[in-house]
Scaffold this motif. Structure first.
Motif, PDB file in Angstrom:
ATOM      1  N   PRO A 115      11.982  -5.950  -1.886  1.00  0.00           N
ATOM      2  CA  PRO A 115      11.713  -5.499  -0.513  1.00  0.00           C
ATOM      3  C   PRO A 115      10.509  -4.562  -0.441  1.00  0.00           C
ATOM      4  O   PRO A 115      10.017  -4.064  -1.460  1.00  0.00           O
ATOM      5  CB  PRO A 115      12.997  -4.760  -0.146  1.00  0.00           C
ATOM      6  N   ILE A 116      10.028  -4.356   0.765  1.00  0.00           N
ATOM      7  CA  ILE A 116       9.090  -3.273   1.053  1.00  0.00           C
ATOM      8  C   ILE A 116       9.784  -2.335   2.036  1.00  0.00           C
ATOM      9  O   ILE A 116      10.807  -2.690   2.635  1.00  0.00           O
ATOM     10  CB  ILE A 116       7.767  -3.789   1.656  1.00  0.00           C
ATOM     11  N   TYR A 117       9.215  -1.158   2.186  1.00  0.00           N
ATOM     12  CA  TYR A 117       9.800  -0.174   3.083  1.00  0.00           C
ATOM     13  C   TYR A 117       8.702   0.338   4.016  1.00  0.00           C
ATOM     14  O   TYR A 117       7.589   0.635   3.566  1.00  0.00           O
ATOM     15  CB  TYR A 117      10.419   0.976   2.293  1.00  0.00           C
ATOM     16  N   VAL A 118       9.015   0.399   5.281  1.00  0.00           N
ATOM     17  CA  VAL A 118       8.060   0.896   6.278  1.00  0.00           C
ATOM     18  C   VAL A 118       8.657   2.146   6.905  1.00  0.00           C
ATOM     19  O   VAL A 118       9.801   2.123   7.376  1.00  0.00           O
ATOM     20  CB  VAL A 118       7.770  -0.168   7.360  1.00  0.00           C
TER      21      VAL A 118
ATOM     22  N   ILE B  33       0.072   3.916   1.343  1.00  0.00           N
ATOM     23  CA  ILE B  33       1.054   3.139   0.580  1.00  0.00           C
ATOM     24  C   ILE B  33       1.520   3.993  -0.581  1.00  0.00           C
ATOM     25  O   ILE B  33       0.695   4.537  -1.335  1.00  0.00           O
ATOM     26  CB  ILE B  33       0.440   1.824   0.054  1.00  0.00           C
ATOM     27  N   ILE B  34       2.830   4.132  -0.718  1.00  0.00           N
ATOM     28  CA  ILE B  34       3.398   4.853  -1.861  1.00  0.00           C
ATOM     29  C   ILE B  34       3.846   3.810  -2.870  1.00  0.00           C
ATOM     30  O   ILE B  34       4.734   3.001  -2.599  1.00  0.00           O
ATOM     31  CB  ILE B  34       4.568   5.747  -1.425  1.00  0.00           C
TER      32      ILE B  34
ATOM     33  N   GLY C 112       8.053  -3.669  -3.279  1.00  0.00           N
ATOM     34  CA  GLY C 112       8.460  -2.345  -3.733  1.00  0.00           C
ATOM     35  C   GLY C 112       7.663  -1.214  -3.096  1.00  0.00           C
ATOM     36  O   GLY C 112       8.023  -0.046  -3.241  1.00  0.00           O
ATOM     37  N   ASP C 113       6.563  -1.550  -2.388  1.00  0.00           N
ATOM     38  CA  ASP C 113       5.736  -0.513  -1.767  1.00  0.00           C
ATOM     39  C   ASP C 113       6.454   0.123  -0.577  1.00  0.00           C
ATOM     40  O   ASP C 113       7.293  -0.499   0.082  1.00  0.00           O
ATOM     41  CB  ASP C 113       4.411  -1.101  -1.269  1.00  0.00           C
ATOM     42  N   VAL C 114       6.080   1.369  -0.331  1.00  0.00           N
ATOM     43  CA  VAL C 114       6.488   2.049   0.900  1.00  0.00           C
ATOM     44  C   VAL C 114       5.244   2.209   1.758  1.00  0.00           C
ATOM     45  O   VAL C 114       4.270   2.855   1.353  1.00  0.00           O
ATOM     46  CB  VAL C 114       7.113   3.432   0.605  1.00  0.00           C
ATOM     47  N   VAL C 115       5.247   1.585   2.941  1.00  0.00           N
ATOM     48  CA  VAL C 115       4.118   1.671   3.870  1.00  0.00           C
ATOM     49  C   VAL C 115       4.414   2.779   4.870  1.00  0.00           C
ATOM     50  O   VAL C 115       5.449   2.767   5.535  1.00  0.00           O
ATOM     51  CB  VAL C 115       3.895   0.331   4.604  1.00  0.00           C
ATOM     52  N   VAL C 116       3.497   3.727   4.948  1.00  0.00           N
ATOM     53  CA  VAL C 116       3.700   4.881   5.815  1.00  0.00           C
ATOM     54  C   VAL C 116       2.625   4.886   6.898  1.00  0.00           C
ATOM     55  O   VAL C 116       1.433   4.778   6.599  1.00  0.00           O
ATOM     56  CB  VAL C 116       3.634   6.201   5.014  1.00  0.00           C
ATOM     57  N   ALA C 117       3.058   4.973   8.161  1.00  0.00           N
ATOM     58  CA  ALA C 117       2.135   5.093   9.293  1.00  0.00           C
ATOM     59  C   ALA C 117       2.338   6.474   9.918  1.00  0.00           C
ATOM     60  O   ALA C 117       3.454   6.825  10.304  1.00  0.00           O
ATOM     61  CB  ALA C 117       2.393   3.999  10.315  1.00  0.00           C
TER      62      ALA C 117
ATOM     63  N   THR D  33      11.810  -7.756   4.049  1.00  0.00           N
ATOM     64  CA  THR D  33      11.550  -8.718   2.987  1.00  0.00           C
ATOM     65  C   THR D  33      10.061  -8.880   2.762  1.00  0.00           C
ATOM     66  O   THR D  33       9.303  -9.056   3.716  1.00  0.00           O
ATOM     67  CB  THR D  33      12.165 -10.087   3.336  1.00  0.00           C
ATOM     68  N   PHE D  34       9.651  -8.823   1.523  1.00  0.00           N
ATOM     69  CA  PHE D  34       8.240  -9.004   1.171  1.00  0.00           C
ATOM     70  C   PHE D  34       7.860 -10.478   1.237  1.00  0.00           C
ATOM     71  O   PHE D  34       8.687 -11.364   1.038  1.00  0.00           O
ATOM     72  CB  PHE D  34       7.975  -8.476  -0.238  1.00  0.00           C
ATOM     73  N   ALA D  35       6.598 -10.753   1.534  1.00  0.00           N
ATOM     74  CA  ALA D  35       6.052 -12.112   1.509  1.00  0.00           C
ATOM     75  C   ALA D  35       4.645 -12.033   0.933  1.00  0.00           C
ATOM     76  O   ALA D  35       3.954 -11.025   1.124  1.00  0.00           O
ATOM     77  CB  ALA D  35       6.021 -12.726   2.907  1.00  0.00           C
ATOM     78  N   PRO D  36       4.193 -13.058   0.195  1.00  0.00           N
ATOM     79  CA  PRO D  36       2.834 -13.032  -0.354  1.00  0.00           C
ATOM     80  C   PRO D  36       1.788 -12.847   0.739  1.00  0.00           C
ATOM     81  O   PRO D  36       1.977 -13.248   1.881  1.00  0.00           O
ATOM     82  CB  PRO D  36       2.701 -14.413  -1.028  1.00  0.00           C
ATOM     83  N   ASN D  37       0.663 -12.211   0.357  1.00  0.00           N
ATOM     84  CA  ASN D  37      -0.451 -11.945   1.269  1.00  0.00           C
ATOM     85  C   ASN D  37      -0.078 -10.982   2.393  1.00  0.00           C
ATOM     86  O   ASN D  37      -0.711 -10.978   3.450  1.00  0.00           O
ATOM     87  CB  ASN D  37      -1.008 -13.242   1.864  1.00  0.00           C
ATOM     88  N   LEU D  38       0.951 -10.179   2.169  1.00  0.00           N
ATOM     89  CA  LEU D  38       1.344  -9.190   3.174  1.00  0.00           C
ATOM     90  C   LEU D  38       0.336  -8.042   3.162  1.00  0.00           C
ATOM     91  O   LEU D  38      -0.074  -7.565   2.105  1.00  0.00           O
ATOM     92  CB  LEU D  38       2.743  -8.662   2.868  1.00  0.00           C
ATOM     93  N   THR D  39      -0.088  -7.626   4.342  1.00  0.00           N
ATOM     94  CA  THR D  39      -0.992  -6.497   4.489  1.00  0.00           C
ATOM     95  C   THR D  39      -0.309  -5.421   5.317  1.00  0.00           C
ATOM     96  O   THR D  39       0.790  -5.621   5.854  1.00  0.00           O
ATOM     97  CB  THR D  39      -2.302  -6.934   5.168  1.00  0.00           C
TER      98      THR D  39
END
Length: 411
Positions: free
Chosen positions: A121-124, A380-381, A398-403, A135-141
């Protein structure tokens, strides 16, 4: 001259075009092979070709679902911990096949396939609509991750930019259009396989599109792999037919030699029998010749039987060749029908999303307060380290995306 809605300042209109451009840039990134990450769930199969039986034997004891652990390794039976994080599926499959060959002392490495069953997973988090796990997917930005989390947060305490709705809707549209492109190229690959072609014909509406070459390369690799597998099966069956034909030639030669011997033995038996009837030859001599004739007749029958069996085996191999070809066509046809359905659903979603983008464009004409205009900063953490990011920065599993909402004067 471009007409803009009344009440929209030039600065606001420029921001709209900037956001649309950023969304399009995210879709233009070239596809690269996905590097496996921690927490990815993998489906691993091990198959070995048995030439003698003209069949693939699956090693079910080794196949199944595996997870890349926190140490980046896959704990695979017989082989033990094997580094998976950072490798592509193909690289991990090759490593496992080589390790099995070396550990088990095999002449050739078994075929190992690795498919990602579920990405980690990723975390936002931060100032977004719905913070949480996705859920993560390839080419996710970053912009696509924000779209998954409902976009940047709206609220009275967040001095919102009027183009925020554009970020959300264009990001979602980018995801849908990327999926559509992949489905179209996959269908083109299936058409090439069904037609027996070596190259994938890119659909006209995707010709020259940025980022398509990476998708085509990935599907071409699958096409070539499938072709090699079919050719290997065909060669193996053809070799069996040639071996059986050589056996038949040997049986025919043996039969010819036995027939010559039988003619001679029968001639001798007739002569000795005549002499025995006149009392000029022993009865034992007649009996010995009769036994020899019977033995030669049995050998001749065995040769004929063996030749017939070899001919039946050739017919069985040819039937297997036909069955494999028909089964392959049936599988490809079924897969293509499934992809057709997915393409149809994707087209409907894109049409709907484009309508939302157009509606958002009509409602982003509010004036932007000069001294209170809000901006967003992204980070990104990853592995405990915070990395500065922008909307087009790639995101890994596994990344944490922070806005973070930043007001003027904030650091």
């Amino acid at each position: 001259m471009i007409q803009r809605p009344k009440g929209i300042r030039p600065l606001a209109l420029s921001a709209i075009w900037l956001v649309v451009g950023l969304g399009a840039l995210g879709a233009a990134q070239a596809s690269e092979p996905y590097a496996l990450g921690i927490s990815d769930k993998l489906n691993i199969k091990v198959v070995q070709w048995k030439a003698a039986e003209s069949d693939f034997a699956e090693w079910t004891a080794l196949g199944g679902e595996y997870v890349i652990g926190a140490d980046g390794n896959v704990n695979f039976p017989v082989v033990g911990p094997t580094e998976g994080a950072g490798k592509t599926s193909a690289e991990l499959a090759t490593a496992l096949g080589s390790a099995l060959q070396q550990t088990l002392g095999l002449v050739t490495a078994p075929t190992v396939t690795v498919e990602v069953a579920e990405y980690g997973p990723i975390y936002v988090s931060g100032d977004v609509g719905s913070p949480g796990e996705y859920t993560f997917a390839p080419n996710l930005t970053v912009i696509k991750a924000l779209a998954l989390a409902g976009g940047e947060r709206r609220g009275s305490e967040a001095v919102a930019r009027p183009e925020r709705e554009m970020l959300t809707t264009t990001g979602a549209l980018d995801v849908l259009e990327d999926d559509y492109s992949r489905l179209m190229i996959r269908r083109a690959r299936l058409d090439a396989e069904l037609a027996g072609q070596d190259r994938i014909t890119v659909p006209a509406d995707l010709e020259g599109a940025t980022g398509i070459s990476g998708i085509v390369d990935a599907e071409t690799a699958i096409l070539n792999a499938q072709k090699r597998q079919v050719e290997f099966q065909s060669r193996s069956l053809a070799d069996q037919v040639e071996l059986l034909k050589k056996q038949i030639e040997g049986f025919q030669q043996k039969r010819a030699n036995t027939e010559k011997q039988l003619v001679t033995a029968r001639d001798q038996l007739d002569k000795i029998t005549a002499l025995s009837d006149d009392g000029l030859a022993l009865a034992s001599r007649v009996s010995s010749l009769q036994t020899n004739v019977a033995d030669l007749e049995a050998r001749l029958l065995d040769s004929q039987t063996a030749s017939l069996q070899a001919q039946q085996d050739i017919a069985a191999v040819e039937r297997e060749q036909s069955r494999l070809s028909e089964q392959r066509i049936a599988d490809l046809t079924l897969e293509r029908q499934t992809v057709d359905g997915q393409i149809g659903a994707s087209q409907l979603k894109i049409v709907t999303q484009k309508g939302l983008v157009q509606e958002a464009a009509l409602h982003t004409g509010a004036e932007v307060p000069g001294e209170t205009a809000a901006t967003y900063r992204y980070a990104i953490i990853r592995n405990g380290e915070e990395i500065a990011a922008d909307l087009n920065t790639p995101v890994a599993a596994g990344d944490v995306v922070v806005a973070r909402l930043m007001l003027v004067g904030d650091k």
